[in-house]
Scaffold this motif. Structure first.
Motif, PDB file in Angstrom:
ATOM      1  N   THR A  40     -46.310  37.617  57.055  1.00  4.58           N
ATOM      2  CA  THR A  40     -47.197  36.564  56.549  1.00  4.58           C
ATOM      3  C   THR A  40     -48.238  37.135  55.600  1.00  4.58           C
ATOM      4  OG1 THR A  40     -46.893  35.278  58.589  1.00  4.58           O
ATOM      5  CG2 THR A  40     -48.795  34.739  57.214  1.00  4.58           C
ATOM      6  N   ALA A  41     -48.814  38.276  55.974  1.00  3.63           N
ATOM      7  CA  ALA A  41     -49.805  38.913  55.102  1.00  3.63           C
ATOM      8  C   ALA A  41     -49.166  39.330  53.776  1.00  3.63           C
ATOM      9  CB  ALA A  41     -50.418  40.116  55.811  1.00  3.63           C
ATOM     10  N   GLU A  42     -47.947  39.851  53.860  1.00  5.25           N
ATOM     11  CA  GLU A  42     -47.250  40.250  52.635  1.00  5.25           C
ATOM     12  C   GLU A  42     -46.953  39.033  51.760  1.00  5.25           C
ATOM     13  OE1 GLU A  42     -45.033  42.752  49.913  1.00  5.25           O
ATOM     14  OE2 GLU A  42     -46.710  42.976  51.296  1.00  5.25           O
ATOM     15  N   ARG A  43     -46.520  37.946  52.387  1.00  4.08           N
ATOM     16  CA  ARG A  43     -46.258  36.713  51.639  1.00  4.08           C
ATOM     17  C   ARG A  43     -47.510  36.216  50.940  1.00  4.08           C
ATOM     18  NH1 ARG A  43     -45.960  31.637  55.252  1.00  4.08           N
ATOM     19  NH2 ARG A  43     -48.170  32.176  55.193  1.00  4.08           N
ATOM     20  N   ASN A  44     -48.638  36.167  51.662  1.00  3.95           N
ATOM     21  CA  ASN A  44     -49.885  35.685  51.068  1.00  3.95           C
ATOM     22  C   ASN A  44     -50.348  36.587  49.929  1.00  3.95           C
ATOM     23  OD1 ASN A  44     -49.864  33.617  52.928  1.00  3.95           O
ATOM     24  ND2 ASN A  44     -51.243  34.630  54.354  1.00  3.95           N
ATOM     25  N   LEU A  68     -37.525  37.529  49.432  1.00  8.74           N
ATOM     26  CA  LEU A  68     -37.039  38.335  50.550  1.00  8.74           C
ATOM     27  C   LEU A  68     -37.985  38.254  51.756  1.00  8.74           C
ATOM     28  CD1 LEU A  68     -35.829  41.503  48.592  1.00  8.74           C
ATOM     29  CD2 LEU A  68     -34.410  39.762  49.689  1.00  8.74           C
ATOM     30  N   THR A  69     -39.297  38.220  51.469  1.00  8.42           N
ATOM     31  CA  THR A  69     -40.270  38.107  52.553  1.00  8.42           C
ATOM     32  C   THR A  69     -40.129  36.776  53.280  1.00  8.42           C
ATOM     33  OG1 THR A  69     -41.822  39.517  51.341  1.00  8.42           O
ATOM     34  CG2 THR A  69     -42.736  38.176  53.111  1.00  8.42           C
ATOM     35  N   LEU A  70     -39.962  35.703  52.512  1.00 10.51           N
ATOM     36  CA  LEU A  70     -39.789  34.380  53.123  1.00 10.51           C
ATOM     37  C   LEU A  70     -38.509  34.319  53.943  1.00 10.51           C
ATOM     38  CD1 LEU A  70     -40.924  32.050  50.207  1.00 10.51           C
ATOM     39  CD2 LEU A  70     -42.122  32.476  52.347  1.00 10.51           C
ATOM     40  N   ARG A  71     -37.449  34.948  53.422  1.00 10.94           N
ATOM     41  CA  ARG A  71     -36.205  34.957  54.183  1.00 10.94           C
ATOM     42  C   ARG A  71     -36.372  35.730  55.493  1.00 10.94           C
ATOM     43  NH1 ARG A  71     -31.882  36.265  49.310  1.00 10.94           N
ATOM     44  NH2 ARG A  71     -32.106  34.277  48.203  1.00 10.94           N
ATOM     45  N   ALA A  72     -37.114  36.847  55.429  1.00  9.32           N
ATOM     46  CA  ALA A  72     -37.355  37.614  56.646  1.00  9.32           C
ATOM     47  C   ALA A  72     -38.162  36.797  57.657  1.00  9.32           C
ATOM     48  CB  ALA A  72     -38.090  38.916  56.310  1.00  9.32           C
TER      49      ALA A  72
END
Length: 347
Positions: A40-44, A68-72
């Motif tokens: 979540t932090a990476e996505r934001n 890729l982050t959202l898929r994870a």
């Protein structure tokens, strides 16, 4: 468009289910909480960087990482909630708002790019050109600047929206009548309009189209597209010798270009320019392997890595669906083998 809407509905429904599930039941502590928090932090962080991005060349890479982050995140099991119902309700309502914002943002940015990732380069470019068309058209009509008309015409032409391309390039020529791109593309569109609407082009329109294409070639003789479209136009007018010269000039200017291969082969066959190999190939091989060896029912001869001995054996004896040609003379067989080896070198 319909696919995109359905995808958005599914995403919205899934998001609502995930964030409202805590209201329905309590669950033990989330074992995936540390990984979920990290993703979540990476996505934001990626969203924030994309929103303030100045170097557009970095956007595809950042969007790929965000995807890729959202898929994870999607791959993790649904998060468990605490046993406090009021806290669960607050978190759920917050999640609903976030899901709505992400869904809208995805519709405008990430979802179209995910769809493009499944297409080949040519299809993706065409889709991108279609997506840009409304904005480019509006900008050109508002500014009435030559550069904006050209940008609109280029996107319309590349996306096969030829009515808009004619309008855009026509307006561009009103601002500056000596623009090779606008001249040649407008000319080839006028020349092929009959094929698009199922009507024969008048002699007057054909002459006007030919003049536009010739003028473009005179203004920009070193641009490959000038020679390519000139060759196509001349072949339609029955000027085979001049057409072949223009198309061979195109291949000299753009050695990697393969758009004229079939027409060149047809012209050479018609002219019979002391090239018995092409004549022999056209009679025996082109129906399966393509007019210029690019492949069809049979494999591409240009991409073949077979040795000369293997090519000879398959030609004479056949293999699989490939018929045998045992009656070729040594001279004819040599002509075909030389031609196939030449195409292998050209790729």
């Amino acid at each position: 468009m319909i696919f995109s809407l359905l995808l958005l509905v599914l995403i919205g429904a899934a998001a609502l289910w995930l964030v409202l599930e805590p209201l329905r039941r309590a669950a033990p502590e989330d074992p995936d909480a540390p990984e979920r928090a990290r993703l979540t932090a990476e996505r934001n962080r990626l969203y924030a960087e994309l929103n303030t991005l100045e170097d557009e060349s970095r956007r595809p890479g950042l969007e790929r990482r965000a995807a890729l982050t959202l898929r994870a995140l999607d791959g993790l099991p649904p998060a468990s909630t605490a046993k406090n119902p009021s806290r669960s309700r607050t978190l759920a309502l917050t999640g609903v708002g976030a899901a709505a914002l992400l869904t809208v943002a995805g519709a405008l940015t990430f979802i179209p790019r995910w769809q493009l990732a499944s297409l080949d380069v040519g299809e993706a470019s065409k889709v991108q050109a279609v997506l840009k068309l409304p904005g480019l058209k509006q900008t050109a009509q508002r500014s009435e600047k030559n550069a904006d008309y050209l940008a609109w015409g280029r996107a319309a032409f590349d996306s096969a929206n030829y009515d808009q391309a004619v309008s855009a390039y026509g307006n561009a020529l009103k601002t500056d009548p000596r623009q090779p791109e606008a001249l040649r593309r407008l000319g080839i569109l006028l020349l092929t309009r009959g094929e698009q609407i199922g009507q024969a082009i008048s002699a007057e329109d054909a002459e006007r189209a030919g003049l536009l294409i010739r003028t473009a070639a005179q203004l920009a003789p070193e641009e490959p597209e000038s020679q390519l479209l000139l060759g196509f136009a001349l072949s339609r007018f029955g000027q085979d010798q001049e057409a072949l010269a223009a198309l061979e000039r195109y291949r000299t200017l753009d050695p990697a270009g393969r758009d004229a291969d079939d027409v060149i082969t047809s012209l050479r066959a018609r002219l019979n320019q002391s090239d018995p190999a092409l004549k022999l190939y056209a009679a025996s091989c082109a129906s399966c392997h393509g007019a210029a060896g690019g492949g069809g029912i049979g494999p591409s001869l240009r991409e073949s890595i077979l040795s000369r001995a293997a090519l000879r054996s398959i030609t004479v004896n056949g293999k699989g669906a490939m018929p045998a040609y045992p009656n070729l003379t040594d001279a004819e067989l040599k002509l075909l083998l030389d031609l196939m080896e030449q195409w292998q070198q050209e790729g």
